[in-house]
Design an enzyme around this catalytic site. Structure first.
Site: not given
Ligand code: DGL
Length: 300
Positions: A25, A88, A173, A207, A209
């Site tokens: 990721d 990701c 982050e 996403c 995150h």
């Molecule tokens: N966690 C990632 C996703 O699923 C990307 C987040 C990022 O770096 O903007 O898209």
């Protein structure tokens, strides 16, 4: 010709060597996928790589996301992974196809790289009764329209409304996921999505995150809308994939170990990963972006 023959011979002999499953990721988000993989498939070894030094990927160009992702996949291959999961959505949307179709045949056609968008879309039929689904993701994922394209193939009667949440990954982050300031950005984006299609009854957090913001997302989402995270879906999809591909399964090592790599501070990553995985995690630092398009064969 000789070189090609030698490479093929190396790949043949390499077929019996096992290695951890690579999980990649841009940063911490893929831990939400790794956690569920470990719960369902604890027997395998995993090697996680977070490219924290270059996160977020969400607002970056196609070319940069592709290059960063390819470099990261190569870093995992160099450390023995035969199978890499792009945990990701942004990398899956912008880099997966090129890596699978253009780079893997050159690097090593016996290794595999898989994404997380298709397995998520496969589940949509079970997740929505109204057939109106909301997708929240990074600008990169939403502008790629990958979810709309895959959904049109598998569930043509569904209406998909995508909405980008560019501030959500930086909140995670930068350690602001639980701050009061986060509430403003979370409520704002959920309200905007729902006003775009009031019939939505399933909200996909597209996403990796975003599950780290789940408590606040639940607070601002009307109760009739189910919130869908990807961890369990991807873990079950991996189990199914390994079952259907015994030649890949037999190359995944099994001693139940997890190791973590980050392109940023190892100390900070270790703290976040320990907290999130609920077990001590000791990350190591690697330099981002060393090489691309290397073959794993020596130059002759
Ligand atoms: N966690 C990632 C996703 O699923 C990307 C987040 C990022 O770096 O903007 O898209």
């Amino acid at each position: 010709m000789e070189k090609l023959y030698f490479c093929t011979m190396l790949m043949e002999s390499d077929k019996h060597i096992t290695g951890p499953i690579g999980v990649f990721d841009s940063g911490y988000g893929g831990l939400t996928i790794l956690r569920d993989m470990r719960l369902l498939l604890p027997q395998y070894d995993y090697l996680y790589l977070g490219d924290n030094a270059r996160a977020p990927y969400g607002n970056r160009s196609f070319e940069l996301v592709y290059r960063f992702t390819l470099e990261s996949v190569e870093a995992l291959f160099d450390r023995g992974c035969r199978l890499v999961i792009l945990a990701c959505n942004t990398a899956s949307a912008k880099a997966l196809r090129s890596i699978q179709q253009r780079d893997l045949p050159m690097i090593d056609p016996t290794r595999r790289v898989l994404g997380i968008i298709r397995p998520t879309v496969e589940k949509l039929g079970e997740l929505s009764h109204s057939h109106h689904v909301g997708i929240m993701g990074t600008r990169g994922t939403i502008s790629s329209r990958s979810y709309e394209i895959e959904t049109a193939k598998l569930h043509p009667s569904f209406t998909v409304t995508g909405h980008a949440c560019p501030m959500w990954v930086p909140l995670v982050e930068n350690g602001e996921a639980y701050s009061d300031g986060a509430d403003y950005f979370i409520k704002k984006e959920i309200d905007a999505l729902i006003s775009g299609d009031p019939e939505i009854d399933a909200l996909i957090l597209a996403c990796t995150h975003y599950p780290l913001l789940l408590d606040k997302i639940k607070r601002y989402t009307p109760p009739h809308i189910s919130i869908v995270t990807q961890g369990e879906i991807i873990a079950h999809s991996l189990e199914d994939y390994l079952h259907r591909h015994p030649e890949i399964d037999s190359r995944c090592s099994r001693s139940g170990r997890v190791e973590y790599l980050t392109t940023e501070s190892a100390g900070r990553f270790s703290d976040m990963a320990s907290l999130f995985m609920g077990e001590p995690a000791q990350a190591s630092h690697i330099e981002p972006g060393k090489k691309t398009h290397t073959t794993l064969c020596p130059t002759i």
